[in-house]
Design an enzyme around this catalytic site. Structure first.
Site, PDB file in Angstrom:
ATOM      1  N   TRP A   1       0.951  -1.031  -0.053  1.00  0.00           N
ATOM      2  CA  TRP A   1       0.110   0.160   0.058  1.00  0.00           C
ATOM      3  C   TRP A   1       0.909   0.885  -0.042  1.00  0.00           C
ATOM      4  CZ3 TRP A   1      -5.023   0.817  -0.796  1.00  0.00           C
ATOM      5  CH2 TRP A   1      -5.455   2.120  -0.469  1.00  0.00           C
TER       6      TRP A   1
ATOM      7  N   GLU B   1     -26.451   5.603   4.508  1.00  0.00           N
ATOM      8  CA  GLU B   1     -25.837   4.675   3.722  1.00  0.00           C
ATOM      9  C   GLU B   1     -25.654   3.337   3.937  1.00  0.00           C
ATOM     10  OE1 GLU B   1     -21.960   5.248   2.064  1.00  0.00           O
ATOM     11  OE2 GLU B   1     -21.483   6.292   4.132  1.00  0.00           O
TER      12      GLU B   1
ATOM     13  N   ASN C   1       6.613  -2.607   6.444  1.00  0.00           N
ATOM     14  CA  ASN C   1       5.403  -2.059   6.430  1.00  0.00           C
ATOM     15  C   ASN C   1       5.571  -0.780   7.305  1.00  0.00           C
ATOM     16  OD1 ASN C   1       2.565  -1.346   6.656  1.00  0.00           O
ATOM     17  ND2 ASN C   1       2.142  -3.016   8.231  1.00  0.00           N
TER      18      ASN C   1
END
Ligand code: AGP
Length: 609
Positions: free
Chosen positions: A74, A489, A100
């Site tokens: 990521w 939502e 990470n």
């Protein structure tokens, strides 16, 4: 967030590494790579894109070997690309690392290494670790790792290979997760349990500062001073799916609980070492540059638009710059009056929302300077804007945005403080108190998240209502909008937010006996007016749940229930007040049996008009 795996044993490493990475793709999927000891050398194979791209690349040419590490990325520093993919190695490939986290001081370290002749291939912060290992290796891999850990600052899970010592993997962590799976004649390493649960349920959960030397038959743990650490075996009793959500029932709840870490990560490197000032030197903004910015536009959709509404208060009140906030699908067609003296801030978690991208292009066409605030490195919006400030929330999987929203808020607040100081519109003591307050927010959120029982009760009690109203004034109104969106939502309750002062202009007609009204009352300067509005709806027999500041001992006589949040600076309370609203929506959706992570008709990223 990224996904890290490691294998050392008697079987081929590649199958476990690839399968383990596929179980960790929710932690990141910009690129993927593996490194395996193959015939005495470390072979690295990596490529941009999802794990499937790597699998296709290796389909007929899997590295052969029984020791290896892998990584699914990521991106935080360096856009997604082949060369920025992990694993990273030093120049001769003898030292290989997957990482990470964020190495805060990587630029300083990298400059020193380059001066010593090291050649870097990537734009990442992580690669610096492989070169530091080479620079400091003295024949003892463990001691070398300790030396390197004393040099780096920031957050990390790190897993290392050393060509000179092929029968071991070393791993360590600080502020990022790492587990070791204990097998028979083999051991496993991973960022998270999902990657290893199919192989073993016996694990060591690594703690900050622990350094593990993993061989196929042993795991030896020590601290940086060489003191041995004995680890207790943690038996994992989750099923595989629950493990992917870190034991939470849904990604949305997991991401709500990740907010303290997401905020800390987003502030990392943006507050000076003395903790007193905001530092956005990544933007190279100067007083001169801002001297001729006479207007800011903030453009976004949905939750990001609600964050932008708070950005308006921040920039106008702290940096004294006029701000217009627009919904992207409106902005792009209304021929806004924009020129080169304007700054358009584009806010987007995904960085791919079609209307928002189009609005960005329109702003650029009209001559505006542009800044993107996004959570995805290398996204279309990140690439199109003149400059980018990333939120470091990690992948947000649930359709309902939570941690992205609070990290967007904190970026805009930090930017407004920074610009206020550049333009000398913000008194130093105010800036200092805001920065101190910012640093306290993650812990305050953590405390709020420890006390949610009352919210569950309310969600059950009122979760079957057809309608709900959210009221607030000033900054509370912007938060009310976000709370209503969360509720509608994922629970499908018809939830609407109104400026509290607007009620008597029509909406009051909808207030009937028993309708739930969530009233935000955290803004002292409009508190009395908000109480008046609460009394208006109470006079029509609404049920009012107030969100108020701790220590407010008067609001209780006006409402049916009160949810307290810690008292903080007015600009900081949105970061706290939104928490109960996120959780109310979540538990109401559970009460109604809704699909929390994937609500009907919606998508995580709206890449069509
Ligand atoms: C928020 O919970 C929604 N999923 C939605 O409103 C979202 O915020 C909006 O689509 C904008 O997405 P973006 O931030 O990725 O641009």
């Amino acid at each position: 967030m990224c996904g890290i795996v490691g294998y050392i044993g008697e079987k081929q490493a590649a199958p476990f590494l690839l399968d383990g990475m596929s179980k960790l793709e929710y932690r990141g999927y910009d690129s993927a790579g593996i490194a395996i000891f193959e015939r005495g050398k470390i072979r690295i194979e990596k490529c941009v894109g999802r794990l499937d791209a790597l699998k296709q690349k290796l389909a007929s040419n899997l590295p052969e070997g029984t020791v290896g590490i892998g990584h699914t990325r990521w991106a935080t520093h360096g856009r997604p690309s082949d060369r920025n993919a992990h694993p990273h190695a030093n120049s001769n490939g003898d030292f290989v690392v997957v990482h990470n986290g964020i190495i805060e001081n990587y630029l300083v370290l990298k400059e020193a290494l380059v001066e010593k002749g090291h050649q870097f291939l990537s734009e990442t912060d992580s690669e610096v670790v492989a070169h530091l290992l080479e620079e400091n290796y003295d024949g003892d891999f463990e001691e070398t790792v300790k030396k390197v850990l004393r040099m780096i600052e920031g957050s990390y899970s790190l897993v290392f290979l050393c060509a000179q010592e092929p029968n071991k993997i070393i791993c360590t962590k600080k502020d990022n997760p790492l587990v070791i799976g204990l097998g028979q004649g083999e051991n496993f390493i991973a960022s998270d349990i999902p990657a290893i649960i199919a192989k073993t349920r016996r694990t060591y959960i690594m703690n900050d500062g622990e350094i593990a030397t993993v061989t196929k038959d042993s795991v030896w743990v020590q601290d940086i001073n060489g003191t041995p650490i004995s680890k207790k075996v943690f038996e994992v009793n989750w099923n595989a799916e629950a493990a992917e959500k870190g034991g939470f029932e849904h990604f949305m709840l997991k991401e709500i609980y990740e907010q303290p870490k997401a905020l800390r990560d987003t502030m990392t490197g943006r507050v000076t070492k003395d903790g007193k000032r905001i530092d956005f030197s990544e933007l190279n903004w100067t007083a001169e540059e801002f001297a001729d910015i006479n207007k800011i536009f903030i453009v976004a959709c949905g939750t990001s638009y609600h964050a932008g509404m708070l950005g308006k208060y921040y920039f106008e009140q702290l940096a004294r710059v006029p701000v217009e906030v627009d919904i992207a699908s409106e902005f792009r067609y209304r021929s806004p009056i924009i020129d080169s003296n304007c700054l358009t801030i584009i806010v987007s978690q995904s960085g791919e929302t079609s209307d928002t991208l189009a609005a960005l292009k329109e702003a650029r066409r009209l001559g505006s300077r542009t800044l993107a605030i996004t959570n995805v490195v290398g996204s279309s919006i990140a690439r199109e804007a003149d400059q980018v400030v990333y939120t470091y929330a990690g992948p947000e999987i649930a359709v309902a945005s939570t941690k992205a929203y609070t990290t967007q808020l904190i970026v805009m607040l930090m930017l407004a403080i920074y610009v206020g100081e550049i333009k000398a519109t913000l008194p130093e003591e105010k800036a200092l108190s805001l920065v101190q307050g910012l640093k306290a927010v993650p812990e305050q959120i953590h405390t709020l998240l420890e006390n949610i029982e009352q919210l569950k009760v309310f969600a059950t009690q009122y979760g079957n209502s057809q309608d709900a109203f959210y009221l607030g004034r000033s900054l509370d109104y912007a938060v009310a909008l976000e709370g209503a969106l969360k509720m509608k939502e994922i629970s499908y309750i018809h939830a609407e937010a109104y400026a509290a002062g607007e009620l008597k202009h029509g909406t009051l007609a909808l207030i009937v006996e028993g309708v739930p009204v969530i009233a935000l009352a955290t803004q002292d300067d409009v508190y009395d007016k908000t109480i008046s509005n609460i009394q208006e709806v109470k006079a029509r027999d609404a049920v009012v749940i107030a969100i108020a500041l701790e220590g407010d001992d008067s609001i209780g006589k006006y409402v049916d229930h009160v949810i307290f949040v810690p008292r903080a600076d007015k600009y900081l309370t949105p970061l706290l007040a939104v928490l109960p609203l996120q959780l109310l929506a979540y538990y109401a959706a559970l009460t109604r049996g809704c699909d929390v992570d994937k609500p009907r008709n919606l998508a995580k990223s709206v890449t069509v008009e």
